[in-house]
Design a protein around this motif. Structure first.
Motif, PDB file in Angstrom:
ATOM      1  N   GLU A 121     -48.637 -23.709 -19.616  1.00 23.77           N
ATOM      2  CA  GLU A 121     -47.712 -23.718 -20.759  1.00 23.77           C
ATOM      3  C   GLU A 121     -47.991 -22.550 -21.700  1.00 23.77           C
ATOM      4  O   GLU A 121     -47.070 -21.982 -22.298  1.00 23.77           O
ATOM      5  CB  GLU A 121     -47.834 -25.021 -21.555  1.00 23.77           C
ATOM      6  CG  GLU A 121     -47.104 -26.194 -20.962  1.00 23.77           C
ATOM      7  CD  GLU A 121     -47.811 -26.746 -19.757  1.00 23.77           C
ATOM      8  OE1 GLU A 121     -47.143 -26.953 -18.743  1.00 23.77           O
ATOM      9  OE2 GLU A 121     -49.036 -26.933 -19.839  1.00 23.77           O
ATOM     10  N   LEU A 122     -49.274 -22.229 -21.823  1.00 23.61           N
ATOM     11  CA  LEU A 122     -49.637 -21.142 -22.728  1.00 23.61           C
ATOM     12  C   LEU A 122     -49.093 -19.810 -22.208  1.00 23.61           C
ATOM     13  O   LEU A 122     -48.583 -18.991 -22.972  1.00 23.61           O
ATOM     14  CB  LEU A 122     -51.159 -21.074 -22.833  1.00 23.61           C
ATOM     15  CG  LEU A 122     -51.740 -20.938 -24.230  1.00 23.61           C
ATOM     16  CD1 LEU A 122     -51.126 -21.939 -25.167  1.00 23.61           C
ATOM     17  CD2 LEU A 122     -53.236 -21.120 -24.175  1.00 23.61           C
ATOM     18  N   ARG A 168     -36.292 -11.500 -21.532  1.00 25.02           N
ATOM     19  CA  ARG A 168     -36.889 -12.584 -22.304  1.00 25.02           C
ATOM     20  C   ARG A 168     -37.014 -12.233 -23.781  1.00 25.02           C
ATOM     21  O   ARG A 168     -37.270 -13.115 -24.597  1.00 25.02           O
ATOM     22  CB  ARG A 168     -38.264 -12.934 -21.736  1.00 25.02           C
ATOM     23  CG  ARG A 168     -38.163 -13.450 -20.329  1.00 25.02           C
ATOM     24  CD  ARG A 168     -39.478 -13.981 -19.829  1.00 25.02           C
ATOM     25  NE  ARG A 168     -39.459 -14.038 -18.382  1.00 25.02           N
ATOM     26  CZ  ARG A 168     -40.289 -13.362 -17.605  1.00 25.02           C
ATOM     27  NH1 ARG A 168     -41.206 -12.596 -18.148  1.00 25.02           N
ATOM     28  NH2 ARG A 168     -40.204 -13.462 -16.296  1.00 25.02           N
ATOM     29  N   TYR A 207     -46.464 -19.483 -20.274  1.00 27.03           N
ATOM     30  CA  TYR A 207     -45.014 -19.515 -20.428  1.00 27.03           C
ATOM     31  C   TYR A 207     -44.613 -19.188 -21.862  1.00 27.03           C
ATOM     32  O   TYR A 207     -43.631 -18.497 -22.117  1.00 27.03           O
ATOM     33  CB  TYR A 207     -44.461 -20.906 -20.073  1.00 27.03           C
ATOM     34  CG  TYR A 207     -44.566 -21.246 -18.609  1.00 27.03           C
ATOM     35  CD1 TYR A 207     -44.524 -22.571 -18.184  1.00 27.03           C
ATOM     36  CD2 TYR A 207     -44.701 -20.258 -17.643  1.00 27.03           C
ATOM     37  CE1 TYR A 207     -44.607 -22.903 -16.846  1.00 27.03           C
ATOM     38  CE2 TYR A 207     -44.796 -20.576 -16.313  1.00 27.03           C
ATOM     39  CZ  TYR A 207     -44.748 -21.894 -15.912  1.00 27.03           C
ATOM     40  OH  TYR A 207     -44.839 -22.223 -14.589  1.00 27.03           O
ATOM     41  N   ALA A 208     -45.409 -19.730 -22.808  1.00 23.76           N
ATOM     42  CA  ALA A 208     -45.086 -19.482 -24.213  1.00 23.76           C
ATOM     43  C   ALA A 208     -45.109 -17.989 -24.494  1.00 23.76           C
ATOM     44  O   ALA A 208     -44.212 -17.451 -25.139  1.00 23.76           O
ATOM     45  CB  ALA A 208     -46.085 -20.202 -25.112  1.00 23.76           C
ATOM     46  N   SER A 209     -46.146 -17.321 -23.986  1.00 20.41           N
ATOM     47  CA  SER A 209     -46.265 -15.899 -24.272  1.00 20.41           C
ATOM     48  C   SER A 209     -45.175 -15.104 -23.569  1.00 20.41           C
ATOM     49  O   SER A 209     -44.513 -14.255 -24.171  1.00 20.41           O
ATOM     50  CB  SER A 209     -47.641 -15.412 -23.821  1.00 20.41           C
ATOM     51  OG  SER A 209     -47.745 -14.029 -23.992  1.00 20.41           O
ATOM     52  N   LEU A 210     -44.962 -15.386 -22.288  1.00 20.58           N
ATOM     53  CA  LEU A 210     -43.913 -14.670 -21.562  1.00 20.58           C
ATOM     54  C   LEU A 210     -42.552 -14.980 -22.164  1.00 20.58           C
ATOM     55  O   LEU A 210     -41.653 -14.145 -22.172  1.00 20.58           O
ATOM     56  CB  LEU A 210     -43.940 -15.046 -20.089  1.00 20.58           C
ATOM     57  CG  LEU A 210     -45.193 -14.565 -19.359  1.00 20.58           C
ATOM     58  CD1 LEU A 210     -45.317 -15.250 -18.020  1.00 20.58           C
ATOM     59  CD2 LEU A 210     -45.128 -13.065 -19.153  1.00 20.58           C
ATOM     60  N   GLY A 211     -42.399 -16.198 -22.709  1.00 22.24           N
ATOM     61  CA  GLY A 211     -41.122 -16.593 -23.281  1.00 22.24           C
ATOM     62  C   GLY A 211     -40.727 -15.786 -24.502  1.00 22.24           C
ATOM     63  O   GLY A 211     -39.541 -15.642 -24.795  1.00 22.24           O
ATOM     64  N   ARG A 249     -41.149 -19.615 -33.804  1.00 19.80           N
ATOM     65  CA  ARG A 249     -41.617 -18.365 -33.182  1.00 19.80           C
ATOM     66  C   ARG A 249     -40.549 -17.792 -32.276  1.00 19.80           C
ATOM     67  O   ARG A 249     -40.468 -16.584 -32.092  1.00 19.80           O
ATOM     68  CB  ARG A 249     -42.929 -18.589 -32.444  1.00 19.80           C
ATOM     69  CG  ARG A 249     -42.752 -18.900 -31.022  1.00 19.80           C
ATOM     70  CD  ARG A 249     -44.020 -18.936 -30.239  1.00 19.80           C
ATOM     71  NE  ARG A 249     -43.767 -19.843 -29.097  1.00 19.80           N
ATOM     72  CZ  ARG A 249     -44.670 -20.585 -28.520  1.00 19.80           C
ATOM     73  NH1 ARG A 249     -45.905 -20.551 -28.952  1.00 19.80           N
ATOM     74  NH2 ARG A 249     -44.358 -21.361 -27.524  1.00 19.80           N
ATOM     75  N   MET A 278     -37.368 -17.088 -16.114  1.00 22.24           N
ATOM     76  CA  MET A 278     -38.670 -17.754 -16.098  1.00 22.24           C
ATOM     77  C   MET A 278     -38.977 -18.250 -14.689  1.00 22.24           C
ATOM     78  O   MET A 278     -40.133 -18.482 -14.350  1.00 22.24           O
ATOM     79  CB  MET A 278     -38.688 -18.940 -17.070  1.00 22.24           C
ATOM     80  CG  MET A 278     -38.897 -18.549 -18.513  1.00 22.24           C
ATOM     81  SD  MET A 278     -40.372 -17.571 -18.819  1.00 22.24           S
ATOM     82  CE  MET A 278     -41.558 -18.841 -19.178  1.00 22.24           C
ATOM     83  N   ASN A 309     -45.966 -25.928 -27.068  1.00 28.47           N
ATOM     84  CA  ASN A 309     -47.074 -25.101 -26.603  1.00 28.47           C
ATOM     85  C   ASN A 309     -47.379 -23.954 -27.557  1.00 28.47           C
ATOM     86  O   ASN A 309     -47.235 -22.781 -27.214  1.00 28.47           O
ATOM     87  CB  ASN A 309     -46.795 -24.566 -25.194  1.00 28.47           C
ATOM     88  CG  ASN A 309     -45.461 -23.837 -25.117  1.00 28.47           C
ATOM     89  OD1 ASN A 309     -44.748 -23.705 -26.110  1.00 28.47           O
ATOM     90  ND2 ASN A 309     -45.141 -23.336 -23.937  1.00 28.47           N
ATOM     91  N   PHE A 365     -49.517 -21.201 -29.594  1.00 23.33           N
ATOM     92  CA  PHE A 365     -50.680 -20.416 -29.207  1.00 23.33           C
ATOM     93  C   PHE A 365     -51.906 -20.946 -29.932  1.00 23.33           C
ATOM     94  O   PHE A 365     -51.800 -21.495 -31.019  1.00 23.33           O
ATOM     95  CB  PHE A 365     -50.480 -18.942 -29.576  1.00 23.33           C
ATOM     96  CG  PHE A 365     -49.336 -18.285 -28.868  1.00 23.33           C
ATOM     97  CD1 PHE A 365     -48.322 -17.672 -29.592  1.00 23.33           C
ATOM     98  CD2 PHE A 365     -49.255 -18.272 -27.487  1.00 23.33           C
ATOM     99  CE1 PHE A 365     -47.262 -17.059 -28.950  1.00 23.33           C
ATOM    100  CE2 PHE A 365     -48.196 -17.664 -26.844  1.00 23.33           C
ATOM    101  CZ  PHE A 365     -47.193 -17.064 -27.582  1.00 23.33           C
ATOM    102  N   PHE A 390     -39.922 -25.009 -24.887  1.00 23.63           N
ATOM    103  CA  PHE A 390     -40.288 -25.806 -23.719  1.00 23.63           C
ATOM    104  C   PHE A 390     -40.396 -27.292 -24.042  1.00 23.63           C
ATOM    105  O   PHE A 390     -40.406 -27.703 -25.192  1.00 23.63           O
ATOM    106  CB  PHE A 390     -41.615 -25.314 -23.142  1.00 23.63           C
ATOM    107  CG  PHE A 390     -41.575 -23.874 -22.728  1.00 23.63           C
ATOM    108  CD1 PHE A 390     -41.855 -22.863 -23.631  1.00 23.63           C
ATOM    109  CD2 PHE A 390     -41.227 -23.524 -21.427  1.00 23.63           C
ATOM    110  CE1 PHE A 390     -41.800 -21.538 -23.253  1.00 23.63           C
ATOM    111  CE2 PHE A 390     -41.183 -22.211 -21.045  1.00 23.63           C
ATOM    112  CZ  PHE A 390     -41.465 -21.211 -21.954  1.00 23.63           C
TER     113      PHE A 390
END
Lengths: 315, 269, 297
Positions: free
Chosen positions: C177-178, B93, C180-184, B167, B62, B104, B106, B100
């Motif tokens: 953050e959004l 990933r 990062y969430a998707s890439l995560g 998720r 990351m 967060n 979606f 996090f």
């Protein structure tokens, strides 16, 4: 809890997905460079088209005012002067009006709702197309000011600015309609600058017993000054390039005159007026004038951007 | 084939070998050596600013998203150095997931929050079942089962964080990284999430950064204590390092390093 | 006399009153034009709204002729503005995506952002003159000279900076953050942008783009040397390659005609143009105010 093994096919990204990723990024990159390409293209095309005239007249072009397609002699002084004088004078009038309005909107003379409405009104004015303002200038503004212009000539005719009989269409009308167009720009930028002045400055001034207007003049305006200046420069650039409303009301005459009450010219209105029927070396001279306009507005624009950056305000 | 490191042990799923991470010229952590066993929960503890989150983020690349961040050394995952130039970060990933600090979710429905990641990973099978299973594992199913089509934002903070956990586990990563997952939550939500972690331990390796020492004590098998020292150059900047790494019991009852002992007894940090 | 009491006649307080009055005068002067303008247009232009206006062609200027209608100009504006949008929206959104999502603030992106601001300041007539030299006089478009297509191109140059800026700023507003969430969960960059980031920014981007389209519809200068003007109905696809009328050029031409009938048409066209533009502006303001109130936590 049942442990169902989830089946995931795409642990390893298959080739096509990686290609799409790369293509997407590069497409976006190419698209973003179009801006630079177009800008470069404009500068180059205008420059090349003007070359014939430039090599013929050189810098004399900027100071001669003879513009005669019949004799094939061109000098853009009237137009250049017109561009500069209309822009500067209209700005001179717009700045106090705009800043005064902005002050009214940001101080609490009237309740907030009313202030927001006033602010919206001024901003909506910016949405009116230039050509509609020109139409309105011809049929409404001009008759309205006719008497006043006559008065100006009669009483102040000794001033070179008012030394001719007012004709229907003249430079002063163009200046007035420019004021109407620039007001929203100056007002909203001034308002943003004033709003960004930290509250504690205001409190400090009131705290030592200064009155409202003393605070405004001595503390708030100076703090907002850099932002307002940047906004003024942006408006200047806009004024110089403004075409339609100006060309409809300025009279489109290349005869040079100090008087604002006689017809005048600006570079952009000259282009609008003559480009359609020009040919031969007249076209090249028009492009030369266009190049001058471009340089002028580029310089003002770049300077304004530099100013904004230097004082790190976002517009 | 990517070269296999001869020293990779069979039950170390993740190894850091002499890892140093810098932001531009500024070195954030230096010379980290650390091995994570499969199935363990490991906490990274230590005072603020000693690079725990930086190290965590480096474990699933990351840090790539932060400009000017560079890493020296080797991070071995399943025998492969994930910082090898040929490695695709996106694939990393998909196998190392992250939760996090701030929840967060979606801006989609609860169902879609989970389905989105699953689809990206090429899920074949019954999506409804997967959503239900993931929510159950995250201890969120009973609270959500009637409102799967509601927006993820309609949940409370603690629930949102559990949704994020759901998720993450829906894509069945091999390792789950958690960056202070409870620091934005109230004590009750925190407790619920810690219970979830105990459940997850059965199937996933978990590495968690936490400021809360009691949490580390409650939850983890191994603990890594990070600290920071002044630069040799002496310009006031601090660089983080791994002070001590041992089983949680040993760290908290009989730590080897003096600084560990001082941190645990609250003398600083 | 209690010295704390307000002294009406002190110079300081009189001075204050004077300036307050002055600034009030400024405000009145500032909003008067809009009020007068809009009322005048509504009355003068609105009085002549008949169905004929929308269906007839404009008649050539002449002493006794009835003015006709503005149909070709109305359709022309719609077509030319659509062409400009088709060109500038993909390029602008794509460019904005690159600036906001991929670039790292290095020299290239700084240069492009600078260029966007410079392009925004280029006078509109220069864009028209540029397209004239490039496309019209060279007859590069399958031999056609003045054309609606060229007009659309000139207009797209003016729209481009607005679309790029709107996209750039709209995307920047999406919290990291959004992403990062998707890439995560292992999504690739383009999936993240297309499925998560762009949809989140959609509303603000759409608003900016729509406002940009409204502004472009009112532009005249770029069209007078590219699309020119036409009195005739638009009948088929091929008409794109010939002169095309537009509301703005109609207003310009007919305002300068000495005939009353043409002037009246200019007012009617202004009515339609201004009404459309103002409605779009007011509507998007209301929309923005409403979404402020229902902001997500």
């Amino acid at each position: 809890m049942e442990e169902k093994l989830a089946l995931f096919k795409n642990r390893k990204r298959f080739g096509i997905e990686k290609y799409i990723d790369v293509i997407f990024k590069n497409t976006a990159l190419v698209l973003s460079s179009f801006v630079a390409i177009i800008l470069l293209g404009i500068v180059l095309v205008v420059f090349f088209q003007s070359f014939e005239s430039f090599s013929r007249y050189g810098l004399k072009f900027l100071v001669t005012s003879e513009w005669n397609p019949v004799k094939d002699e061109y000098g853009a002084f009237t137009a250049i002067y017109g561009t500069l004088i209309t822009s500067f004078l209209s700005l001179l009038i717009t700045i106090p009006l705009g800043v005064g309005t902005a002050i009214f909107i940001t101080e609490d003379f009237v309740p907030k709702v009313l202030r927001e409405i006033i602010g919206s009104f001024v901003e909506l004015l910016a949405a009116i197309p230039s050509v509609v303002l020109g139409l309105w200038a011809i049929f409404v503004m001009e008759p309205f000011f006719r008497e006043f212009f006559v008065f100006l000539h009669n009483f102040f005719g000794w001033v070179p600015l008012f030394s001719t009989e007012p004709t229907g269409r003249n430079s002063l009308m163009a200046i007035l309609i420019l004021v109407v167009m620039l007001l929203p720009i100056v007002t909203s930028i001034a308002r943003d600058s004033l709003n960004q002045v930290p509250k504690k400055l205001r409190n400090a001034s009131y705290g030592i017993g200064a009155s409202r207007w003393k605070t405004i003049f001595s503390v708030i305006l100076p703090a907002a000054l850099s932002g307002i200046m940047a906004g003024v420069l942006l408006a200047l650039g806009r004024a110089m390039g403004e075409t339609m409303a100006v060309t409809m009301i300025i009279g489109n005459s290349n005869a040079f005159s100090w008087s604002l009450l006689s017809p005048g010219y600006t570079i952009s209105s000259m282009l609008a007026n003559q480009f359609g029927e020009a040919d031969g070396s007249q076209v090249s001279s028009l492009f030369y004038a266009a190049f001058v306009l471009m340089i002028l507005s580029l310089v003002v624009n770049i300077f304004a951007q530099w100013l904004v950056k230097k004082f790190s305000l976002k517009y | 084939m990517i070269k296999n490191n001869k020293k990779a042990q069979k039950n170390y799923i993740l190894s850091l070998e002499d890892v140093s991470i810098s932001y531009g010229k500024f070195k954030a952590v230096k010379n980290i050596f650390c091995n994570f066993k499969k199935g363990d929960i490991t906490s990274l503890i230590g005072p603020s600013g000693c690079g725990k989150s930086t190290v965590l983020r480096s474990l699933n690349r990351m840090n790539d998203l932060i400009p000017n961040c560079s890493l020296k050394g080797t991070v071995l995952f399943d025998g492969t150095n994930i910082y090898d130039k040929r490695v695709d970060a996106v694939e990393v990933r998909r196998r190392i997931g992250m939760v996090f600090q701030q929840p967060n979710p979606f801006p989609k429905s609860i169902y879609e929050n989970i389905a989105f990641g699953a689809r990206i990973n090429g899920f074949v099978g019954d999506m409804d079942d997967l959503v239900e299973l993931s929510l159950k594992k995250a201890a969120l199913w009973s609270e959500c089962k009637d409102k799967l089509n509601d927006s993820g934002y309609s949940l409370s903070g603690g629930q949102q964080q559990r949704l994020c956990i759901a998720r993450t586990i829906a894509i069945e990563p091999e390792i789950i990284l958690m960056d202070e997952p409870c620091s934005a939550l109230d004590p009750i939500s925190t407790l619920k999430i810690e219970e979830t972690m105990h459940e997850l331990k059965k199937n996933y390796t978990i590495i968690i950064v936490t400021h809360n020492m009691q949490q580390a004590l409650r939850v983890s098998d191994m603990t890594a204590f990070f600290n920071a020292i002044e630069y040799e150059g002496g310009d006031g900047g601090k660089v983080g390092y791994l002070a001590e790494f041992n089983s949680t019991k040993k760290i908290f009852s009989s730590p080897k390093e003096k600084t560990t002992q001082e941190y645990i007894s609250g003398k600083f940090g | 006399m209690n010295s704390l009491f307000y002294q009406k006649n002190s110079s300081r307080n009189i001075g204050d009153k004077v300036f307050t009055t002055l600034s009030l005068i400024c405000v009145v002067i500032a909003i008067l034009p809009l009020i007068f303008l809009v009322t005048y247009i509504l009355i003068k232009g609105g009085a002549q709204i008949t169905p004929d206006l929308f269906t007839l062609e404009p008649n050539p200027p002449g002493d006794d002729l009835d003015a006709g209608g503005i149909n070709p100009a109305l359709i022309g504006t719609l077509i030319i503005t659509s062409i400009a949008s088709i060109i500038s929206i993909p390029v602008g959104v794509g460019g904005g995506i690159y600036l906001a999502e991929y670039s790292k603030g290095g020299p290239f992106s700084r240069f492009i952002r600078f260029g966007v601001n410079v392009l925004a300041g280029v006078p509109s007539i220069i864009a028209g003159v540029f397209i004239y030299a490039l496309i019209v006089s060279t007859k590069i478009l399958f031999g056609s000279m003045y054309s609606g297509l060229a007009g659309g191109m000139a207009l797209s140059i003016l729209m481009l900076p607005t679309v790029i800026k709107t996209t750039d700023e709209g995307l920047k507003l999406v919290p990291n953050e959004l992403r990062y969430a998707s890439l995560g969960v292992g999504a690739s960059m383009y999936t993240t942008i297309l499925k998560i980031t762009l949809p989140s920014a959609f509303r603000s981007i759409a608003t900016g783009v729509v406002l940009g389209i409204a502004r472009a519809a009112g532009e005249t200068a770029p069209l007078i040397f590219t699309a020119l003007f036409s009195y005739y109905y638009i009948t088929g696809f091929g008409d794109l390659f010939y002169e095309m009328g537009s509301l703005s050029v109609l207003i310009y031409n007919f305002a300068l005609e000495p005939y009353d009938a043409q002037n009246k048409l200019a007012w009617s066209a202004s009515f339609i143009l201004v009404l459309s533009i103002l409605s779009v502006n007011i509507f998007s303001r209301i929309l923005a105010a409403l979404t402020e109130k229902t902001k997500r936590v």
